[in-house]
Design an enzyme around this catalytic site. Structure first.
Site, PDB file in Angstrom:
ATOM      1  N   LYS A  16       3.647  82.484  62.130  1.00  0.00           N
ATOM      2  CA  LYS A  16       2.815  83.090  60.922  1.00  0.00           C
ATOM      3  C   LYS A  16       1.332  82.352  60.991  1.00  0.00           C
ATOM      4  O   LYS A  16       1.166  81.566  61.664  1.00  0.00           O
ATOM      5  CB  LYS A  16       3.625  82.682  59.662  1.00  0.00           C
ATOM      6  CG  LYS A  16       3.810  81.066  59.563  1.00  0.00           C
ATOM      7  CD  LYS A  16       3.007  80.452  58.408  1.00  0.00           C
ATOM      8  CE  LYS A  16       3.508  79.131  58.075  1.00  0.00           C
ATOM      9  NZ  LYS A  16       2.710  78.098  58.873  1.00  0.00           N
ATOM     10  N   ASP A 144       9.031  76.608  55.678  1.00  0.00           N
ATOM     11  CA  ASP A 144       8.738  77.699  56.400  1.00  0.00           C
ATOM     12  C   ASP A 144       9.913  78.667  56.731  1.00  0.00           C
ATOM     13  O   ASP A 144       9.460  79.594  57.356  1.00  0.00           O
ATOM     14  CB  ASP A 144       7.765  77.367  57.482  1.00  0.00           C
ATOM     15  CG  ASP A 144       6.277  76.996  57.009  1.00  0.00           C
ATOM     16  OD1 ASP A 144       5.840  77.378  55.831  1.00  0.00           O
ATOM     17  OD2 ASP A 144       5.531  76.411  57.921  1.00  0.00           O
TER      18      ASP A 144
END
Length: 311
Positions: A16, A144
């Protein structure tokens, strides 16, 4: 008896970038509230889980993984053992991680490994925990990990662990410049806190609660690169640039050679340049590569952890 062919499942999960990152005031417990917009991009980790009695982990792929642990301190190993403990599964898995996401670049590669491992082992073992159950386990592994499981575009708030999906249409083209700067996240935060303290007169006190700007949410909702370029922001960027001044020159190079905007992703040192098209991405990639930078092109948003192959 013939040799039993061990079953295996391969799952891929995305890295990401942080398109927007705001950091609230330093709190008494030493933490900050943050507000971020994550976008999963087309740089994938692949985890293959193979039937085994115990647990093992190895790495392959284009990235030098010699510095990575393969014991219980590794997030993928922790993910497999957490799922086994949670379900009472008594077997194990041999895990092979094909690494493509840069290590310590703030792109969540380790979290992607953990998310992919959860999905792969749940499928391999037939433990049937399912998406929502895996989500709860992912949250226990790190802020995350749930995002790598879900993918797409999401807003992270609180300490970064409260996730809500953001509506997004269309796709964005990014050129990522990878740096060897090796910035430490805690040091970047400390530098930011120090900067804010030194300039309290000019900056004023920081709010404790922060949120993602409406302009950012609007830009991703309509898929407009021009308005996203204007709305992108990272509170940690000034601190990262102070610690690694070469990133300033890198940002200037990209922005002078076709990027709509560039940003340090999270605590760095990866720099993400937003461009208007695949063609512009290819051109900027060439510019950065010729200038001696390691760079790659990706698109986003992409889906989260998905089974590629089961045999």
């Amino acid at each position: 008896m013939g040799v039993h062919q061990r079953r295996s499942v391969t799952v891929r999960a995305p890295g990401k970038i942080n398109v927007f990152f705001r950091v609230g005031a330093l709190q008494d417990d030493g933490y900050h509230e943050v507000a971020s917009l994550y976008q999963a991009v087309s740089l994938f980790e692949e985890v293959t889980a193979t039937e085994a009695d115990g647990f093992s982990l190895r790495f392959s792929g284009p990235i030098d993984c010699s510095g990575l642990s393969t014991d219980d301190t590794n997030l993928a190993m922790r993910a497999a053992k957490l799922l086994a403990a949670h379900t009472g599964f008594t077997g194990g898995a041999d895990l092979t991680v094909l690494k493509r996401v840069p290590i310590a670049g703030g792109m969540g590669g380790g979290s992607a490994d953990a998310a992919a491992t959860l999905v792969a082992c749940d499928e391999l073992w037939g433990t049937g925990v399912g998406r929502s159950g895996l989500h709860a386990l992912a949250a226990r592994l790190g802020a995350d990990v749930p995002f790598a499981l879900e993918g797409g575009t999401a807003v992270g708030t609180g300490r970064g662990d409260e996730l809500s999906p953001a509506l997004a249409t269309g796709g964005f083209h990014w050129v990522l410049a990878l740096s060897d700067a090796g910035l430490s996240t805690p040091v970047v935060y400390r530098t930011l806190d120090q900067h804010r303290e030194d300039h309290i007169v000019d900056l004023g006190p920081q709010p404790e609660l922060v949120k993602v700007d409406t302009a950012v949410l609007q830009a991703v909702r309509v898929g407009d690169a021009g308005s996203l370029a204007e709305a992108m922001h990272n509170d940690l960027q000034a601190a990262a640039l102070r610690l690694a001044p070469e990133l300033t020159r890198l940002l200037e190079l990209g922005e002078s050679r076709g990027a709509l905007s560039g940003i340090v992703s999270g605590s760095g040192p990866t720099v993400a340049f937003l461009v208007g098209s695949a063609q512009e991405a290819a051109e900027l990639l060439g510019v950065l590569t010729r200038a001696g930078h390691r760079a790659l092109t990706v698109t986003g948003p992409v889906a989260g952890a998905r089974v590629l192959d089961a045999r």
